[in-house]
Design an enzyme around this catalytic site. Structure first.
Site, PDB file in Angstrom:
ATOM      1  N   LYS A  87       0.896  -1.072   0.124  1.00 41.02           N
ATOM      2  CA  LYS A  87      -0.049   0.124  -0.093  1.00 41.02           C
ATOM      3  C   LYS A  87       1.024   1.379   0.132  1.00 41.02           C
ATOM      4  CE  LYS A  87      -2.194  -0.952   3.856  1.00 41.02           C
ATOM      5  NZ  LYS A  87      -1.771  -2.340   4.290  1.00 41.02           N
ATOM      6  N   ARG A 164      -9.607   1.276   8.635  1.00 37.64           N
ATOM      7  CA  ARG A 164      -9.216  -0.053   8.907  1.00 37.64           C
ATOM      8  C   ARG A 164     -10.243  -1.054   9.789  1.00 37.64           C
ATOM      9  NH1 ARG A 164      -3.399   0.486   8.892  1.00 37.64           N
ATOM     10  NH2 ARG A 164      -2.233  -1.440   9.302  1.00 37.64           N
ATOM     11  N   ARG A 198      10.922  -6.216   4.903  1.00 39.44           N
ATOM     12  CA  ARG A 198      10.886  -4.595   4.922  1.00 39.44           C
ATOM     13  C   ARG A 198      12.256  -4.181   5.588  1.00 39.44           C
ATOM     14  NH1 ARG A 198       4.592  -3.296   5.280  1.00 39.44           N
ATOM     15  NH2 ARG A 198       4.714  -4.131   7.301  1.00 39.44           N
ATOM     16  N   ARG A 242      11.042  -2.702  11.216  1.00 41.30           N
ATOM     17  CA  ARG A 242      10.122  -2.456  12.380  1.00 41.30           C
ATOM     18  C   ARG A 242       9.956  -3.429  13.283  1.00 41.30           C
ATOM     19  NH1 ARG A 242       4.964  -0.801   8.459  1.00 41.30           N
ATOM     20  NH2 ARG A 242       3.948  -1.931  10.192  1.00 41.30           N
ATOM     21  N   ARG A 253      -1.143  -9.499  12.777  1.00 44.03           N
ATOM     22  CA  ARG A 253      -1.807  -8.284  11.945  1.00 44.03           C
ATOM     23  C   ARG A 253      -2.679  -9.100  10.628  1.00 44.03           C
ATOM     24  NH1 ARG A 253       3.689  -5.942  10.838  1.00 44.03           N
ATOM     25  NH2 ARG A 253       2.858  -4.803   9.136  1.00 44.03           N
TER      26      ARG A 253
HETATM   27  N1  LIG Z   1      -6.432   3.108  10.934  1.00 46.51           N
HETATM   28  C1  LIG Z   1      -5.761   2.404  11.975  1.00 46.51           C
HETATM   29  N2  LIG Z   1      -6.478   2.029  13.127  1.00 46.51           N
HETATM   30  C2  LIG Z   1      -6.062   1.422  14.070  1.00 46.51           C
HETATM   31  N3  LIG Z   1      -4.636   1.236  14.018  1.00 46.51           N
HETATM   32  C3  LIG Z   1      -3.932   1.622  13.218  1.00 46.51           C
HETATM   33  C4  LIG Z   1      -4.304   2.229  12.062  1.00 46.51           C
HETATM   34  N4  LIG Z   1      -3.388   2.644  11.063  1.00 46.51           N
HETATM   35  C5  LIG Z   1      -2.173   2.442  11.734  1.00 46.51           C
HETATM   36  N5  LIG Z   1      -2.426   1.602  12.918  1.00 46.51           N
HETATM   37  C6  LIG Z   1      -1.492   1.131  13.918  1.00 46.51           C
HETATM   38  O1  LIG Z   1      -0.416   1.101  13.298  1.00 46.51           O
HETATM   39  C7  LIG Z   1       0.212  -0.265  12.902  1.00 46.51           C
HETATM   40  C8  LIG Z   1       1.227   0.098  11.776  1.00 46.51           C
HETATM   41  O2  LIG Z   1       0.181   0.453  10.727  1.00 46.51           O
HETATM   42  P1  LIG Z   1       0.702   0.251   9.032  1.00 46.51           P
HETATM   43  O3  LIG Z   1       1.914   0.662   8.880  1.00 46.51           O
HETATM   44  O4  LIG Z   1      -0.110   0.692   8.136  1.00 46.51           O
HETATM   45  O5  LIG Z   1       0.934  -1.537   9.074  1.00 46.51           O
HETATM   46  P2  LIG Z   1       0.839  -2.480   7.855  1.00 46.51           P
HETATM   47  O6  LIG Z   1       2.062  -2.697   7.631  1.00 46.51           O
HETATM   48  O7  LIG Z   1       0.136  -3.715   8.835  1.00 46.51           O
HETATM   49  O8  LIG Z   1      -0.290  -2.109   6.930  1.00 46.51           O
HETATM   50  C9  LIG Z   1      -0.912  -1.101  13.082  1.00 46.51           C
HETATM   51  O9  LIG Z   1      -0.536  -2.195  13.038  1.00 46.51           O
HETATM   52  C10 LIG Z   1      -1.729  -0.326  14.050  1.00 46.51           C
HETATM   53  O10 LIG Z   1      -1.441  -0.821  15.315  1.00 46.51           O
END
Ligand SMILES: Nc1ncnc2c1ncn2[C@@H]1O[C@H](COP(=O)(O)OP(=O)(O)O)[C@@H](O)[C@H]1O
Length: 307
Positions: A87, A164, A198, A242, A253
């Protein structure tokens, strides 16, 4: 320029159960909705090129109409997709191309963690377990980011990682018109490897991926190649991972995506806003196809190797 009035941050700080919803009611954009009619399949991982990505039948998705809406508003797009699907990479490239900010709520959360602010220790535990932070906190962080952008004259956005949950989607839908939701899908075999591969440069923040994926053709399913995105030599010795990209946390996740975020796809599908795009491989194989699916053209703009 779109008039963008944002005033729900203060209200989200209240502790009432429906704080975010009532707060969102106070958050208004003076914009006109665009109508799109897309559909998608529901799988996060699929081996086929989804015929529904061919939007040639829907010219309104093209840059001419979407980049700048007649009233002057820029695009408001959302990226959905499992962890590791890419994404950030594609949202960042499209934001450069279309000229709107790429706003990743994961980045906002990580910035908050790095700031050692009041939320920091609370967030650390949640994020490092791969859980979602509360809707109130995420909306507060997003509001602050939008307010800053508004002050700088930004309009439009590509959201990555938000919404989300269905509740977040309802709140967003209640305050603004999302033009298009791009649902990126990648074969499940590749998702875990991509997350584990990553790396981030601790100095420049560049994102890279060490995983090189080759899936053999099997049982009528085509093979797939996704090359790695290696860092440039100056970043190679500064790479970090990360803390939530460990195997156990990534699997958690992915489970949370299935249970909590998957219904968001249905939310947008039922509103005719969901565009499914099955990534056929890495960036070289996918980028031009994604642009075609969006009726966009990239006239040689320079992109970093990864978002
Ligand atoms: N819209 C959201 N609602 C709740 N938690 C979020 C949201 N966006 C990000 N997070 C938090 O930040 C973390 C990292 O998000 P992100 O970088 O988007 O991860 P991913 O690689 O899983 O898409 C998530 O695992 C969550 O804990």
């Amino acid at each position: 320029m779109a008039v963008f009035s944002l005033c729900f941050r203060a209200a989200t700080a209240t502790k009432t159960p429906n704080a975010a919803v009532s707060a969102a009611a106070a958050f208004s954009y003076l914009i006109r909705p665009l109508s799109h009619s897309f559909s998608s399949s529901s799988s996060c991982s699929s081996s086929t090129f989804d015929p529904e990505i061919d939007l040639s039948r829907n010219k309104s998705a093209g840059l001419g109409t979407l980049k700048r809406e007649p009233k002057g508003r820029n695009v408001q797009w959302v990226f959905l997709g499992c962890p590791g699907v890419g994404k950030g990479t594609y949202a960042s490239r499209l934001s450069n191309l279309v000229g709107v900010p790429h706003i990743a709520t994961g980045d906002l959360v990580r910035d908050e963690l790095a700031s050692s602010g009041p939320l920091s220790s609370q967030l650390k535990e949640i994020v490092n377990q791969g859980k979602l932070v509360s809707d109130e906190i995420i909306i507060d962080l997003l509001s602050k980011r939008l307010e800053k952008g508004e002050a700088k004259g930004e309009s439009g956005f590509i959201l990555d990682g938000f919404p989300r949950t269905v509740r977040q989607a309802e709140i967003l839908e209640g305050v603004t018109d999302i033009d298009l939701v791009i649902n990126l899908k990648l074969r499940e075999e590749a998702l875990l490897a991509k997350c584990l591969g990553r790396r981030i440069c601790s100095e420049c923040g560049g994102n890279y991926n060490l995983a090189s994926i080759d899936i053999k053709a099997e049982n009528g399913r085509p093979g797939m190649h996704m090359g790695s995105l290696p860092p440039p030599p100056e970043c190679a010795s500064k790479l970090i991972t990360r803390p939530d990209d460990t195997e156990e946390v990534v699997k958690n996740r992915l489970r949370i995506y299935q249970s909590t975020t998957r219904p968001v796809e249905g939310f947008y599908r039922s509103r005719g806003k969901l565009l499914a795009f099955d990534l056929p491989g890495g960036i070289p194989e996918s980028w031009s196809k994604l642009l075609r699916a969006l009726n966009l053209e990239d006239h040689g703009s320079k992109h970093p190797a990864a978002a």
